[in-house]
Design a protein around this motif. Structure first.
Motif, PDB file in Angstrom:
ATOM      1  N   GLY A  36      80.275  84.714 -44.758  1.00 13.46           N
ATOM      2  CA  GLY A  36      81.488  84.074 -44.237  1.00 13.46           C
ATOM      3  C   GLY A  36      81.187  83.056 -43.164  1.00 13.46           C
ATOM      4  N   THR A  40      80.811  79.639 -45.324  1.00 16.56           N
ATOM      5  CA  THR A  40      81.826  79.116 -46.264  1.00 16.56           C
ATOM      6  C   THR A  40      82.420  77.806 -45.737  1.00 16.56           C
ATOM      7  OG1 THR A  40      83.532  80.484 -45.219  1.00 16.56           O
ATOM      8  CG2 THR A  40      82.461  81.369 -47.204  1.00 16.56           C
ATOM      9  N   GLU A  41      82.506  77.653 -44.430  1.00 17.99           N
ATOM     10  CA  GLU A  41      83.055  76.396 -43.888  1.00 17.99           C
ATOM     11  C   GLU A  41      82.055  75.247 -44.027  1.00 17.99           C
ATOM     12  OE1 GLU A  41      84.606  79.217 -40.623  1.00 17.99           O
ATOM     13  OE2 GLU A  41      85.318  77.238 -40.007  1.00 17.99           O
ATOM     14  N   ASP A  53      81.032  82.682 -50.562  1.00 15.26           N
ATOM     15  CA  ASP A  53      80.493  83.976 -50.142  1.00 15.26           C
ATOM     16  C   ASP A  53      80.396  84.862 -51.386  1.00 15.26           C
ATOM     17  OD1 ASP A  53      83.665  85.052 -48.612  1.00 15.26           O
ATOM     18  OD2 ASP A  53      82.984  85.029 -50.695  1.00 15.26           O
ATOM     19  N   ARG A 110      81.993  88.332 -51.794  1.00 13.02           N
ATOM     20  CA  ARG A 110      82.987  89.361 -52.136  1.00 13.02           C
ATOM     21  C   ARG A 110      84.418  89.017 -51.741  1.00 13.02           C
ATOM     22  NH1 ARG A 110      78.375  91.326 -50.481  1.00 13.02           N
ATOM     23  NH2 ARG A 110      77.154  92.584 -51.939  1.00 13.02           N
ATOM     24  N   GLN A 162      72.301  87.902 -42.478  1.00 14.81           N
ATOM     25  CA  GLN A 162      72.074  88.320 -43.871  1.00 14.81           C
ATOM     26  C   GLN A 162      71.948  87.069 -44.749  1.00 14.81           C
ATOM     27  OE1 GLN A 162      74.803  92.012 -44.824  1.00 14.81           O
ATOM     28  NE2 GLN A 162      75.865  90.662 -43.392  1.00 14.81           N
ATOM     29  N   GLY A 176      81.775  87.087 -40.180  1.00 11.89           N
ATOM     30  CA  GLY A 176      81.810  86.752 -41.605  1.00 11.89           C
ATOM     31  C   GLY A 176      80.990  87.633 -42.508  1.00 11.89           C
ATOM     32  N   SER A 177      81.172  88.946 -42.379  1.00 12.61           N
ATOM     33  CA  SER A 177      80.510  89.865 -43.302  1.00 12.61           C
ATOM     34  C   SER A 177      81.469  90.991 -43.678  1.00 12.61           C
ATOM     35  CB  SER A 177      79.253  90.468 -42.674  1.00 12.61           C
ATOM     36  OG  SER A 177      78.666  91.412 -43.585  1.00 12.61           O
ATOM     37  N   LEU A 211      80.381  93.745 -44.451  1.00 13.28           N
ATOM     38  CA  LEU A 211      79.620  94.925 -43.968  1.00 13.28           C
ATOM     39  C   LEU A 211      79.536  96.003 -45.039  1.00 13.28           C
ATOM     40  CD1 LEU A 211      80.995  95.004 -40.305  1.00 13.28           C
ATOM     41  CD2 LEU A 211      78.758  94.177 -41.077  1.00 13.28           C
ATOM     42  N   SER A 212      79.322  95.546 -46.288  1.00  7.99           N
ATOM     43  CA  SER A 212      79.311  96.499 -47.415  1.00  7.99           C
ATOM     44  C   SER A 212      77.920  96.739 -47.990  1.00  7.99           C
ATOM     45  CB  SER A 212      80.236  95.986 -48.526  1.00  7.99           C
ATOM     46  OG  SER A 212      79.877  94.658 -48.867  1.00  7.99           O
ATOM     47  N   VAL A 213      76.898  96.093 -47.423  1.00  7.30           N
ATOM     48  CA  VAL A 213      75.540  96.218 -47.985  1.00  7.30           C
ATOM     49  C   VAL A 213      74.609  96.893 -46.983  1.00  7.30           C
ATOM     50  CG1 VAL A 213      73.527  94.878 -48.759  1.00  7.30           C
ATOM     51  CG2 VAL A 213      75.808  94.265 -49.540  1.00  7.30           C
ATOM     52  N   LYS A 226      87.643  87.293 -42.091  1.00  4.38           N
ATOM     53  CA  LYS A 226      88.972  86.975 -42.640  1.00  4.38           C
ATOM     54  C   LYS A 226      89.676  88.232 -43.164  1.00  4.38           C
ATOM     55  CE  LYS A 226      89.992  82.325 -43.465  1.00  4.38           C
ATOM     56  NZ  LYS A 226      89.254  81.323 -44.297  1.00  4.38           N
ATOM     57  N   ASP A 273      89.497  81.496 -39.337  1.00  3.90           N
ATOM     58  CA  ASP A 273      88.188  80.902 -39.625  1.00  3.90           C
ATOM     59  C   ASP A 273      87.249  81.082 -38.438  1.00  3.90           C
ATOM     60  OD1 ASP A 273      89.358  78.074 -41.608  1.00  3.90           O
ATOM     61  OD2 ASP A 273      88.440  79.981 -42.227  1.00  3.90           O
ATOM     62  N   ILE A 274      86.010  81.431 -38.733  1.00  5.19           N
ATOM     63  CA  ILE A 274      85.002  81.636 -37.678  1.00  5.19           C
ATOM     64  C   ILE A 274      84.843  80.389 -36.822  1.00  5.19           C
ATOM     65  CG2 ILE A 274      82.504  81.915 -37.328  1.00  5.19           C
ATOM     66  CD1 ILE A 274      82.603  83.789 -39.820  1.00  5.19           C
TER      67      ILE A 274
HETATM   68  N1  APR Z   1      85.915  82.890 -41.499  1.00  6.38           N
HETATM   69  C1  APR Z   1      85.944  84.251 -41.360  1.00  6.38           C
HETATM   70  N2  APR Z   1      85.606  85.115 -42.366  1.00  6.38           N
HETATM   71  C2  APR Z   1      85.253  84.571 -43.551  1.00  6.38           C
HETATM   72  C3  APR Z   1      85.221  83.167 -43.774  1.00  6.38           C
HETATM   73  C4  APR Z   1      85.567  82.324 -42.683  1.00  6.38           C
HETATM   74  N3  APR Z   1      85.570  80.988 -42.793  1.00  6.38           N
HETATM   75  N4  APR Z   1      84.844  82.961 -45.068  1.00  6.38           N
HETATM   76  C5  APR Z   1      84.659  84.176 -45.628  1.00  6.38           C
HETATM   77  N5  APR Z   1      84.893  85.142 -44.723  1.00  6.38           N
HETATM   78  C6  APR Z   1      84.735  86.589 -44.904  1.00  6.38           C
HETATM   79  C7  APR Z   1      85.254  87.124 -46.223  1.00  6.38           C
HETATM   80  O1  APR Z   1      86.577  87.585 -46.072  1.00  6.38           O
HETATM   81  C8  APR Z   1      84.278  88.266 -46.531  1.00  6.38           C
HETATM   82  O2  APR Z   1      84.828  89.542 -46.198  1.00  6.38           O
HETATM   83  O3  APR Z   1      83.331  86.803 -44.929  1.00  6.38           O
HETATM   84  C9  APR Z   1      83.053  88.004 -45.646  1.00  6.38           C
HETATM   85  C10 APR Z   1      81.783  87.805 -46.453  1.00  6.38           C
HETATM   86  O4  APR Z   1      81.465  89.041 -47.045  1.00  6.38           O
HETATM   87  P1  APR Z   1      80.482  89.056 -48.305  1.00  6.38           P
HETATM   88  O5  APR Z   1      80.926  87.996 -49.270  1.00  6.38           O
HETATM   89  O6  APR Z   1      80.395  90.482 -48.758  1.00  6.38           O
HETATM   90  O7  APR Z   1      79.089  88.572 -47.717  1.00  6.38           O
HETATM   91  P2  APR Z   1      78.030  89.420 -46.888  1.00  6.38           P
HETATM   92  O8  APR Z   1      78.714  90.486 -46.081  1.00  6.38           O
HETATM   93  O9  APR Z   1      77.199  88.441 -46.156  1.00  6.38           O
HETATM   94  O10 APR Z   1      77.156  90.111 -48.057  1.00  6.38           O
HETATM   95  C11 APR Z   1      76.012  90.837 -47.648  1.00  6.38           C
HETATM   96  O11 APR Z   1      75.360  91.020 -49.980  1.00  6.38           O
HETATM   97  O12 APR Z   1      75.029  90.060 -52.062  1.00  6.38           O
HETATM   98  C12 APR Z   1      74.410  90.452 -50.886  1.00  6.38           C
HETATM   99  O13 APR Z   1      72.419  89.547 -50.104  1.00  6.38           O
HETATM  100  C13 APR Z   1      73.787  89.263 -50.215  1.00  6.38           C
HETATM  101  O14 APR Z   1      73.488  88.886 -47.849  1.00  6.38           O
HETATM  102  C14 APR Z   1      74.438  89.227 -48.846  1.00  6.38           C
HETATM  103  C15 APR Z   1      74.935  90.655 -48.676  1.00  6.38           C
END
Ligand code: APR
Length: 234
Positions: free
Chosen positions: A19, A22-23, A28, A30, A96, A180-181, A183-185, A207, A224-225
């Motif tokens: 997350g 993404t900006e 991302d 999930r 991550q 912006g995670s 926190l599922s991994v 978000k 947004d972060i």
């Molecule tokens: N501002 C705030 N939050 C955001 C924004 C933003 N602009 N864009 C996306 N998000 C949030 C989303 O709502 C989502 O919950 O960021 C989060 C990203 O979560 P994931 O897509 O699960 O990414 P991440 O947590 O980094 O995944 C961990 O999984 O697939 C593996 O190795 C990969 O490092 C990755 C790990």
């Protein structure tokens, strides 16, 4: 209040996920509207099994990702974090992300838990290459082995040096900010809890709800972060 915590803290660790980028234009994994794993099964594309038995699709997927981290760039939020490191407002970033955007923005104290897309290495002999090889559609090492991104694939262990560094930083933190995670991994999602259990205040900016919201001292959803960091930057 979080701004005060930032100013009071002597040891602030920032923990980032997809997350954070993404900006910058990178998807991302999930989130409901854009997550990469909403379209593809990660176990079939981001695993050693895929590398060994689905190599065409593996190469195609990761060449696209290598090109995208070259085409896109860090956004304002990455630069604010780099400035805060220079001002000694934060000490470390645990990420991550594999896009290298924190370093591109100037951050130096960065633990890349899941490796980096900026490098490749031979799956057979381990020789390191630059990711330009994928841009030039070079996929094989001189030894005949296949070149793969130097990231952690599902089923692989995290790089020990990054893991140990992140562990010692999380244990020392008095403020731990997740940006912006989902926190599922695991084991990456253990670091916020390690910090919290060692006395840190835990802040989560995401978000959507995360799996660790109930442990946080402060949670910011729906924003947004980049905008949140701008707000804390004045
Ligand atoms: N501002 C705030 N939050 C955001 C924004 C933003 N602009 N864009 C996306 N998000 C949030 C989303 O709502 C989502 O919950 O960021 C989060 C990203 O979560 P994931 O897509 O699960 O990414 P991440 O947590 O980094 O995944 C961990 O999984 O697939 C593996 O190795 C990969 O490092 C990755 C790990």
């Amino acid at each position: 209040m979080i701004k005060n915590w930032l100013n009071e803290s002597n040891n602030t660790v920032v923990f980032t996920g997809a997350g954070m980028s993404t900006e910058s234009g990178l998807p991302d994994f999930r989130s409901a509207n854009q997550g990469l794993w909403k379209q593809k099964d990660p176990s079939k594309i981001a695993s050693t099994d895929a590398l060994n038995h689905n190599v065409e699709e593996f190469i195609d997927f990761y060449r696209t990702r290598v090109l995208s981290v070259k085409d896109y760039k860090p956004h304002k939020g990455h630069h604010i974090l780099a400035d805060w490191e220079k001002q000694n407002r934060i000490q470390t970033i645990i990420t991550q992300n594999v896009d290298g955007f924190h370093q591109k923005a100037g951050s130096q104290n960065v633990a890349e838990l899941h490796g980096t897309l900026t490098k490749l290495h031979c799956q057979s002999c381990g020789k390191e290459y630059n990711s330009d090889e994928y841009v030039n559609q070079e996929y094989y090492c001189g030894c005949g082995g296949i070149l793969r991104p130097s990231i952690v694939l599902f089923g692989e262990t995290l790089p020990q040096d990054a893991f140990q560094f992140a562990l010692s930083e999380a244990e020392k933190a008095d403020l731990f900010i997740v940006l912006g995670s989902s926190l599922s991994v695991t084991p990456a999602n253990q670091f916020p809890l390690i910090a919290k259990n060692n006395g840190a205040r835990l802040v989560i900016v995401n978000k959507e709800p995360t799996e660790l919201d109930m442990y946080a001292d402060q949670v910011i959803h729906g924003r947004d972060i980049g905008a949140v960091l701008e707000e804390w930057n004045h």
